[in-house]
Design an enzyme around this catalytic site. Structure first.
Site, PDB file in Angstrom:
ATOM      1  N   GLU A   1      10.491  -2.661  31.208  1.00 40.56           N
ATOM      2  CA  GLU A   1       9.632  -2.193  30.384  1.00 40.56           C
ATOM      3  C   GLU A   1       9.214  -3.555  30.063  1.00 40.56           C
ATOM      4  OE1 GLU A   1      10.807   1.231  27.579  1.00 40.56           O
ATOM      5  OE2 GLU A   1       9.731   2.498  29.170  1.00 40.56           O
TER       6      GLU A   1
ATOM      7  N   GLU B   1      11.645   5.909  35.566  1.00 43.36           N
ATOM      8  CA  GLU B   1      11.869   6.756  33.964  1.00 43.36           C
ATOM      9  C   GLU B   1      11.230   7.638  33.362  1.00 43.36           C
ATOM     10  OE1 GLU B   1      14.139   3.764  31.924  1.00 43.36           O
ATOM     11  OE2 GLU B   1      13.388   5.373  30.049  1.00 43.36           O
TER      12      GLU B   1
END
Length: 486
Positions: A233, A336
């Site tokens: 991220e 994810e």
């Protein structure tokens, strides 16, 4: 050459045409009897990947528009699947270690055994700490730019033994990739492993070398690392471990430091995954990196998450397709996803599984080669998590009583992971009703796997229809089916 099989109820699966160049093992002679096994998971029933029927394909002409159908075409093949699975984090490993041996064995069998469980073949783990660790930690001492102190000793207590057992339970073959949530605090401009910040240019080479050290250290522990992502991220400033890279910064780190470091260390076969964040910015990130040939030559694939809208199971699936269309030689991998804001009283809600099913079907249909859930196991609190970012997993364990709680998401994922094996190729699957979602694959053994998900409150009869043959079955309300054509 006459084409294959038809499945289920009033939905029709159509294997287009009658002259595909398909393996003879997959397309028997016209007189062959084609059998279809149907496995079902459904709300308000006890069905959980349960064998609910064996169908026989029979000659069937032109379907009518009034007849729900799933059309399958095995003559059109797309991406090859590398695996389906979940993340083996510190939190999962620590929870596992607190359970009785018989419960540990149950978890290993249920997740990794392809016959008695759902056969996970793909996993992710964290490079030092992430939010799903009991505390923040790194593998090197402060200001040790040469990394002479580098050690994964921390992971030998819980995570490394857990991963070893998972690999063994999977039969010794398991594809594992690793991701960092942040460089050590002393390498960052905010001097904090948490709260975003950026990697200082002075430490670009040390941080690239850190990846090499990690891969070699884990492999010395008997855990092969298949690949790495550059940064978990990279556009999120979180209260937990996080680090920000613009697309240009990630591109330049790959081409000038990380890619060359892997190559110099003899690790060029390791798969390098860029982005590793949500679908929303995926095309901008992918194009910025992949349009630079000096960066692109190191990049195996683009990873992505679903948190741009996880409650709806994602609504930006077309963004994944855009990357697939523009960069067909670059792989797409879901790295994810989980349901957030854990609440023990909500574990039985059926929507958790449907979020997974909707995402997996759309992601695979848009070119994804691997799909990785987040934590495979969490405790009764939705952790452990050192910043209170508690989440759902497909399986929770009460570490006080040893009781295991399987959410319906476990079974929804299992409808894919158990039956779609590494090396399978996606084929065409098309539905004639908006209440239904479908995807289809051909395994290396010639068996065809068709997944049909019913998002509605309706019971829908449909036909699986292939090359003039069909079999009828029924999709229960809020259900998912896997149909195996022998």
């Amino acid at each position: 050459m006459k084409n294959l099989l038809f499945l289920s109820g009033s939905l029709i699966l159509l294997f287009a045409g009658t002259s595909f160049a398909v393996n003879a093992a997959v397309v028997p002679g016209s007189n062959a009897v084609k059998k279809v096994s149907v496995y079902t998971t459904a709300e308000n029933t006890k069905l959980r990947i349960s064998l609910t029927g064996t169908l026989t394909l029979a000659d069937f002409g032109q379907p009518l528009e009034t007849q729900p159908c799933v059309f399958v075409d095995p003559g059109r093949t797309f991406q090859t699947i590398i695996g389906i699975g979940g993340a083996l984090t510190d939190a999962s490993a620590e929870t596992f270690a607190k359970l009785p041996k018989e419960k540990q064995q149950e978890i290993l069998q249920k997740y990794f055994d392809p016959e008695k469980g759902i056969g996970y073949t793909l996993g992710r783990t964290n490079i030092h700490s992430c939010d799903f660790s009991s505390s923040s930690y790194t593998y090197a001492n402060e200001n040790d730019a040469a990394l002479t102190s580098f050690s994964v000793a921390h992971d030998k207590e819980f995570r490394i033994p857990f991963i070893r057992q998972a690999i063994a339970a999977a039969g010794g073959q398991f594809t594992l990739f690793a991701s960092p949530w942040s460089p050590p605090a002393w390498m960052k401009d905010n001097n904090d492993i948490l709260h975003g910040g950026k990697l200082k240019p002075a430490y670009y080479q040390s941080w690239a070398n850190y990846f090499v050290k990690f891969i070699n250290a884990y492999q010395a522990e008997g855990i092969p690392i298949w690949g790495i992502s550059v940064q978990n991220e990279p556009m999120a400033k979180q209260t937990w471990e996080s680090c920000i890279y613009t697309a240009e910064e990630e591109r330049d780190f790959i081409k000038n430091f990380l890619g060359p470091a892997l190559q110099k260390a003899g690790l060029s076969e390791k798969k390098l995954i860029a982005w590793d964040h949500n679908r929303d910015l995926i095309y901008q990130r992918a194009s910025t990196i992949l349009n630079d040939p000096d960066a692109a030559k190191y990049v195996w694939g683009i990873g992505f998450h679903w948190y741009e809208d996880w409650t709806g199971g994602g609504k930006l699936f077309d963004n994944v397709r855009r990357v697939y269309e523009a960069y067909p030689n670059t792989h797409l991998i879901f790295t994810e996803g989980c349901a957030e804001s854990f609440n023990f009283s909500r574990m039985d809600e059926w929507k958790w599984g449907e979020v997974y099913g909707r995402s997996m079907i759309n992601d695979f249909n848009n070119g994804t080669v691997g799909w990785t859930d987040w934590n495979i196991l969490l405790d009764e609190t939705g952790g452990p998590n050192h910043v209170g970012n508690l989440c759902f997993a497909p399986l929770h364990a009460n570490t006080k009583t040893g009781e295991l709680y399987y959410l319906n998401s476990f079974y929804y994922i299992g409808h894919f992971s158990k039956f779609i094996r590494p090396g399978a190729m996606r084929i065409i699957s098309s539905v004639s009703r908006g209440q239904l979602l479908s995807t289809a694959f051909m395994n290396t053994n010639g068996k065809i796997v068709v997944i049909v998900m019913n998002q509605s409150n309706e019971k829908i009869s449909y036909r699986l229809w292939i090359s003039g043959q069909a079999a009828e079955t029924t999709s229960l309300p809020h259900s998912i089916q896997t149909l195996i054509i022998e």
